[in-house]
Design a protein around this motif. Structure first.
Motif, mmCIF file in Angstrom:
data_model
loop_
_atom_site.group_PDB
_atom_site.id
_atom_site.type_symbol
_atom_site.label_atom_id
_atom_site.label_comp_id
_atom_site.label_asym_id
_atom_site.label_seq_id
_atom_site.Cartn_x
_atom_site.Cartn_y
_atom_site.Cartn_z
ATOM 1 N N HIS A 1 0.830 -1.213 0.000
ATOM 2 C CA HIS A 1 0.000 0.000 0.000
ATOM 3 C C HIS A 1 0.859 1.255 0.000
ATOM 4 O O HIS A 1 0.553 2.230 -0.674
ATOM 5 C CB HIS A 1 -0.920 0.020 1.225
ATOM 6 C CG HIS A 1 -2.077 -0.919 1.115
ATOM 7 N ND1 HIS A 1 -3.248 -0.570 0.484
ATOM 8 C CD2 HIS A 1 -2.262 -2.187 1.533
ATOM 9 C CE1 HIS A 1 -4.098 -1.580 0.537
ATOM 10 N NE2 HIS A 1 -3.516 -2.582 1.167
ATOM 11 N N SER B 1 -5.915 2.087 -6.105
ATOM 12 C CA SER B 1 -6.092 1.532 -4.764
ATOM 13 C C SER B 1 -7.187 0.466 -4.751
ATOM 14 O O SER B 1 -7.075 -0.554 -4.059
ATOM 15 C CB SER B 1 -6.394 2.688 -3.807
ATOM 16 O OG SER B 1 -6.917 2.211 -2.619
ATOM 17 N N GLU B 2 -8.241 0.694 -5.538
ATOM 18 C CA GLU B 2 -9.307 -0.315 -5.638
ATOM 19 C C GLU B 2 -8.783 -1.604 -6.289
ATOM 20 O O GLU B 2 -9.175 -2.705 -5.904
ATOM 21 C CB GLU B 2 -10.478 0.215 -6.472
ATOM 22 C CG GLU B 2 -11.401 1.125 -5.666
ATOM 23 C CD GLU B 2 -12.333 1.951 -6.552
ATOM 24 O OE1 GLU B 2 -12.402 1.690 -7.776
ATOM 25 O OE2 GLU B 2 -12.980 2.867 -6.000
ATOM 26 N N ASP C 1 -6.768 -3.398 -3.731
ATOM 27 C CA ASP C 1 -7.701 -3.954 -2.751
ATOM 28 C C ASP C 1 -8.371 -5.219 -3.284
ATOM 29 O O ASP C 1 -8.486 -6.225 -2.584
ATOM 30 C CB ASP C 1 -8.755 -2.902 -2.412
ATOM 31 C CG ASP C 1 -9.825 -3.456 -1.488
ATOM 32 O OD1 ASP C 1 -9.470 -3.920 -0.401
ATOM 33 O OD2 ASP C 1 -11.009 -3.438 -1.870
ATOM 34 N N GLU C 2 -8.809 -5.152 -4.518
ATOM 35 C CA GLU C 2 -9.461 -6.313 -5.130
ATOM 36 C C GLU C 2 -8.495 -7.503 -5.189
ATOM 37 O O GLU C 2 -8.894 -8.660 -4.967
ATOM 38 C CB GLU C 2 -9.951 -5.944 -6.546
ATOM 39 C CG GLU C 2 -10.782 -7.002 -7.240
ATOM 40 C CD GLU C 2 -12.039 -7.412 -6.474
ATOM 41 O OE1 GLU C 2 -12.646 -6.540 -5.819
ATOM 42 O OE2 GLU C 2 -12.393 -8.607 -6.520
ATOM 43 N N VAL D 1 -6.039 -8.136 -3.089
ATOM 44 C CA VAL D 1 -5.920 -8.688 -1.733
ATOM 45 C C VAL D 1 -7.187 -9.478 -1.374
ATOM 46 O O VAL D 1 -7.119 -10.597 -0.857
ATOM 47 C CB VAL D 1 -5.685 -7.557 -0.697
ATOM 48 C CG1 VAL D 1 -5.754 -8.093 0.730
ATOM 49 C CG2 VAL D 1 -4.352 -6.868 -0.947
ATOM 50 N N PHE D 2 -8.344 -8.874 -1.674
ATOM 51 C CA PHE D 2 -9.637 -9.479 -1.339
ATOM 52 C C PHE D 2 -9.808 -10.843 -2.026
ATOM 53 O O PHE D 2 -10.231 -11.817 -1.400
ATOM 54 C CB PHE D 2 -10.749 -8.520 -1.773
ATOM 55 C CG PHE D 2 -12.115 -8.849 -1.230
ATOM 56 C CD1 PHE D 2 -12.495 -8.412 0.030
ATOM 57 C CD2 PHE D 2 -13.033 -9.580 -1.980
ATOM 58 C CE1 PHE D 2 -13.760 -8.692 0.538
ATOM 59 C CE2 PHE D 2 -14.291 -9.878 -1.483
ATOM 60 C CZ PHE D 2 -14.660 -9.433 -0.222
#
Lengths: 355, 355
Positions: free
Chosen positions: B146, B163-164, B167-168, B170-171
């Motif tokens: 990050h 950033s999205e 995030d996706e 990681v998710f």
């Protein structure tokens, strides 16, 4: 001592709850599209954040509001980010400490160990399934602490600084956890200096300094007040950790919510142990401390030695001394008296509990 | 199959190396001020990122450059962020898989297990010290993915989108790891649909879709090309994972760098197993698959069944089919022919290895 019992004026706590609830609602919706089981992991993670008293968000909000911040909804995202960082750290800390229970209920590892056992897995395999689920859940919390921070609206200079504060919290906590492991490999008890250093890394930075400084930075506080809050947080955190270690050995189990022989069996490196290890009494207990089979009678014996050698009094005085130092840092015109008043109960609570 | 052997035109790779080297240099300097041991943990983490061929940064840089991006130094921070995410995921994946070696050398867990053993700790305790150090190291890599992303200079809309994407990644990776664990608790082999779903979550999103789309977003690529690259990445990642699972059972150990019975002993859920489990031949091998004591002769027998039942051919065709689909997504005017040409070797390599 649970940090939850340290009272700080609850400003904007509802907004923090709202920010966390929204975050988990969104995440569970996303997870549900992937699988029911993944949704369950997110639910478990949400349960890990519930029940706490939001100590770190309280510090964020107190500093923010009392330094003139007015956008409570925005600051609440920052408070929520620190709460999620806390969740990440305790979930992974429980893996490292091989704990399956927290606050009397199964934690992430405990829940998934149970599921694996029910599926017919052998005990060692089921434990590992529990740890694995907790590694994954902690990763999600950690990554999303950054995501919540990104939701905070602020000029780019402020954002950069908030991100540095979060980074420092992660960097220091990791260092503290790592030193803890390293120190436990050495049979000798570390000198007091090292104990204090670890307390600062493991506790002060992410639980006190970071939240206070982040709230102050977002409110546009002066460099002077940001520095003072950092110094206050450092010493208050050290005082808290020393007091917590005393309660870990002498505390009332009902009030602390954990056994008071766990730290002794584990041989936890504390100010108590550092003090007694330099005294002749050490010879009579050194073989017991760290023995996972230590009996209740043996634990009582160790406690008596800790009292008679002066280790308990010494530690209590040390905690009080750091609490006093913490207060001194706030004695400045840079710190509004309302903020000083709001933070006072934090240090009082530390000292009162171990008096 | 190591992803490192998939060739993608190396544009700006030196800059990625530079970004990673700067990041580790800074971090080691900070760590050194805390303790020599913590510096050592950072060194170990740096070694985990060394030796790879930077597959994900290659995809970031290829998409960025071939969609008209010119600020290579800036894009290199983005490439470095994906490399660090990769490090975080493999370090924690090794904990979950209880592996102490990667690419023939001790990984983080292996290194700290050794240190704990040398300090006189019992084997179980030393293993746990290894895992604990790896949990901490992976957390540092994840959090700093990050941080590296934040170093990328871009308008706020682009930053939010990058950033999205992270995030996706990681998710989805967390979901894939978690489903993997959940599926292994069920004695039955999952249907092919679930195998493909897990491959997408565990491999496509963070290794293919994310890096390609991030590079395209930073370059200011059209929505059309961003969508196409996502679709390409999804199918290429699935093809890659299916092929990798074939090589995990039939591969040449010298070339793949890992044993070719590990997956069989572990009972890894793959397209091979899903196919054979629905055939009468399954009865003759179901008791062997997942047996940690499986002998070399038994592994050979399982391999023969996988060939004779058609499971191997079926899986190889399935990988080729996903590779073909991946290529189709790039057949659009929205995708510059240079980018199409650069990505072609990625899918060719997948299919060629298992032909």
């Amino acid at each position: 001592m649970d940090m939850d019992t340290l009272l700080v004026e609850p400003v904007g706590l509802e907004e923090v709850e709202g920010a966390l609830a929204r975050f988990f609602e969104e995440s569970k919706l996303r997870a549900e599209k992937i699988s029911q089981g993944y949704h369950g992991l997110w639910q478990t993670l949400e349960q890990c954040t519930a029940g706490g008293k939001r100590f770190r968000p309280r510090l964020v909000m107190s500093a923010y509001r009392m330094l003139g911040g007015t956008d409570v909804d925005n600051a609440a995202e920052l408070g929520a980010a620190f709460e999620l960082l806390h969740t990440a750290l305790i979930v992974h800390d429980d893996v490292i400490d091989r704990d399956f229970v927290r606050r009397g209920i199964p934690n992430v590892s405990g829940r998934y160990r149970f599921i694996a056992e029910r599926a017919g897995m052998d005990p060692a395999g089921a434990r590992h399934v529990g740890f694995s689920a907790a590694v994954i859940a902690g990763d999600l919390a950690l990554s999303n602490a950054h995501r919540l921070l990104e939701r905070v609206e602020a000029p780019s200079g402020v954002r950069r600084r908030l991100s540095e504060i979060l980074d420092e919290a992660v960097f220091a906590s990791a260092a503290g956890e790592f030193l803890d492991i390293e120190t436990s490999l050495d049979a000798a008890m570390p000198p007091l200096e090292d104990i204090v250093h670890m307390a600062r890394l493991k506790t002060s930075v992410y639980s006190f300094e970071g939240p206070l400084q982040a709230g102050a930075v977002l409110a546009g506080g002066s460099e002077d007040v940001i520095t003072r809050l950092g110094e206050f947080g450092r010493d208050a955190g050290i005082a808290y950790q020393i007091a917590d270690d005393i309660l870990g050995v002498f505390g009332n189990e009902t009030r602390t919510g954990k056994t008071n022989w766990g730290d002794l069996r584990e041989g936890k490196r504390t100010a108590l142990m550092s003090f007694v290890s330099a005294r002749p009494e050490w010879d009579s207990i050194s073989a017991l401390v760290g023995d996972p089979q230590m009996s209740a009678a043996e634990a009582d014996y160790v406690r008596r030695i800790l009292v008679n050698s002066g280790a308990k009094d010494y530690s209590a005085h040390l905690a009080a001394d750091y609490a006093r130092r913490a207060r001194t840092h706030l004695e400045s015109d840079a710190v509004p008296s309302a903020l000083r008043a709001a933070l006072d109960p934090v240090v009082s609570a530390v000292v009162d509990r171990v008096r």
